[in-house]
Design a protein around this motif. Structure first.
Motif, PDB file in Angstrom:
ATOM      1  N   TYR A  81      55.103  80.027  23.128  1.00  0.00           N
ATOM      2  CA  TYR A  81      55.291  80.477  21.750  1.00  0.00           C
ATOM      3  C   TYR A  81      55.462  81.996  21.712  1.00  0.00           C
TER       4      TYR A  81
ATOM      5  N   ALA B 276      58.617  84.141  20.362  1.00  0.00           N
ATOM      6  CA  ALA B 276      58.446  85.189  19.342  1.00  0.00           C
ATOM      7  C   ALA B 276      59.024  86.506  19.843  1.00  0.00           C
TER       8      ALA B 276
ATOM      9  N   ALA C 216      61.912  75.006  13.341  1.00  0.00           N
ATOM     10  CA  ALA C 216      60.879  75.840  13.933  1.00  0.00           C
ATOM     11  C   ALA C 216      60.669  75.426  15.386  1.00  0.00           C
TER      12      ALA C 216
ATOM     13  N   GLU D 289      63.331  79.177  10.869  1.00  0.00           N
ATOM     14  CA  GLU D 289      62.151  80.029  10.747  1.00  0.00           C
ATOM     15  C   GLU D 289      62.122  81.016  11.897  1.00  0.00           C
ATOM     16  N   ARG D 290      61.837  82.256  11.569  1.00  0.00           N
ATOM     17  CA  ARG D 290      61.697  83.288  12.595  1.00  0.00           C
ATOM     18  C   ARG D 290      60.208  83.452  12.881  1.00  0.00           C
ATOM     19  N   HIS D 291      59.827  83.284  14.123  1.00  0.00           N
ATOM     20  CA  HIS D 291      58.418  83.277  14.496  1.00  0.00           C
ATOM     21  C   HIS D 291      57.927  84.657  14.902  1.00  0.00           C
TER      22      HIS D 291
ATOM     23  N   THR E 258      50.606  83.473  15.887  1.00  0.00           N
ATOM     24  CA  THR E 258      50.234  82.091  16.222  1.00  0.00           C
ATOM     25  C   THR E 258      50.158  81.901  17.732  1.00  0.00           C
TER      26      THR E 258
END
Length: 136
Positions: free
Chosen positions: A21, A25, A81, A118-120, A124
């Motif tokens: 993740y 990002a 996402a 969605e831009r992460h 998270t």
């Protein structure tokens, strides 16, 4: 002993997912935005169809297909996402209906087919990675 091994294995999985993740990002910091248009909406089964009595948990997710143009070339995508959060069918139907026809698509300028709605950010990923380290 078995509990410690399970906690370590679970921690390793969380650490791996958190690291992936975070990598996404980091990569998404260079993503560009393009206007997109939703061309298909549906609710898909992504897990067990059994639904709990309380909460939103279930096995369904909204899926939209969208098109967008980068440097004169039209692309299609269906990823919203990095992760899919399964919910009850009614919740997924409500969520898919709430997605507007015109959307912002975040695409990788090095490979415009790599796109999300969605831009992460990294928060998270850090939380998942931290949990994994604590468990391990």
């Amino acid at each position: 002993m078995a509990t410690a091994a399970f906690a370590f294995a679970l921690g390793a999985v969380f650490a791996f997912v958190g690291a992936r993740y975070l990598a996404l990002a980091h990569r998404m910091r260079s993503f560009r935005r393009a206007p997109g248009r939703v061309v298909d909406r549906q609710v898909v089964l992504v897990g067990d169809a059994t639904e709990g009595r309380t909460g939103e948990g279930g096995g369904y997710a909204p899926r939209v297909t969208y098109r967008y143009v980068v440097d004169g070339t039209e692309h299609r995508g269906d990823r919203q996402a990095f992760t899919v959060s399964p919910v009850k069918r009614a919740v997924a139907e409500r969520r898919v209906a709430m997605i507007p026809d015109d959307v912002d698509v975040w695409y990788n300028p090095l490979d415009p087919r790599d796109a999300y709605l969605e831009r992460h950010g990294p928060a998270t990923g850090w939380a998942i990675l931290g949990l994994g380290v604590l468990l391990a």
